[in-house]
Design a protein around this motif. Structure first.
Motif, PDB file in Angstrom:
ATOM      1  N   GLY A  51       0.795  -1.226   0.000  1.00  0.00           N
ATOM      2  CA  GLY A  51       0.000   0.000   0.000  1.00  0.00           C
ATOM      3  C   GLY A  51       0.828   1.276   0.000  1.00  0.00           C
ATOM      4  N   ARG A  54       0.869   3.176  -5.786  1.00  0.00           N
ATOM      5  CA  ARG A  54      -0.268   2.651  -6.555  1.00  0.00           C
ATOM      6  C   ARG A  54       0.017   2.886  -8.037  1.00  0.00           C
ATOM      7  NH1 ARG A  54      -3.574   5.800  -3.487  1.00  0.00           N
ATOM      8  NH2 ARG A  54      -3.161   7.957  -3.931  1.00  0.00           N
ATOM      9  N   THR A  69       1.763   6.735  -2.275  1.00  0.00           N
ATOM     10  CA  THR A  69       0.520   6.919  -1.520  1.00  0.00           C
ATOM     11  C   THR A  69       0.824   7.670  -0.220  1.00  0.00           C
ATOM     12  OG1 THR A  69       0.807   4.872  -0.269  1.00  0.00           O
ATOM     13  CG2 THR A  69      -0.375   4.712  -2.399  1.00  0.00           C
TER      14      THR A  69
END
Length: 174
Positions: A51, A54, A69
């Motif tokens: 995460g 992206r 991110t």
């Protein structure tokens, strides 16, 4: 340098696709720390899984840019805020080689030291012969990387001096 954090730092500059990241990474380190494109894409995959980046839609050339991110920015900030720990160092082949040369029958440890000294001195000459052209942040980055390499090579020479002196003092017959 951590490839993971290096890619995050580069993506903090703006979106990039794999080949741009590879080129920017090598430019930042004066091509002294090459990274292959497979490693870039593998790392991007892990960063995406975690995460921290992206992927964006492919551009007209079929290239998929990535962006950092908010979680990636937080991880990058943590990396920059914390000192690098030297406790988890990888094994140093030269240290292992010299330790084993001293304890392996038939190996001339002094010859091992001499050959290493010649190679290290040659490396130092090559490093000190490199120059940085132009001006700007990329050149400053490259100069600092080059300085680190020179200092590490000089430290290796000092350590080899210490090894030779210690060996002569403690085992003059070897």
């Amino acid at each position: 340098m951590s490839i993971r954090h290096g890619l995050l730092a580069l993506l903090e500059r703006g979106t990039m696709y794999g080949y741009q990241l590879r080129a920017a990474f090598e430019e930042s380190t004066g091509s002294t720390m090459p990274v292959n494109i497979g490693q870039v894409y593998t790392t991007l995959g892990r960063l995406e899984r975690d995460g921290l980046v992206r992927p964006l839609p492919e551009n007209e050339a079929g290239q998929r840019p990535y962006e950092i991110t908010p979680a990636g920015r937080a991880e990058l900030a943590r990396w920059f805020a914390n000192p690098v720990s030297r406790t988890g160092r990888p094994r140093d082949e030269l240290t292992i080689k010299l330790a084993l040369a001293l304890t392996t029958p038939g190996v001339d440890a002094r010859a091992v030291l001499r050959r290493q000294r010649v190679a290290t001195e040659r490396q130092l000459q090559e490093l000190t012969g490199r120059t940085c052209a132009g001006h700007g942040e990329a050149d400053l980055s490259w100069r600092l990387v080059l300085d680190a390499m020179v200092f590490q090579t000089e430290a290796e020479l000092r350590w080899l001096d210490h090894c030779e002196t210690t060996l002569e003092r403690e085992h003059p017959d070897r």
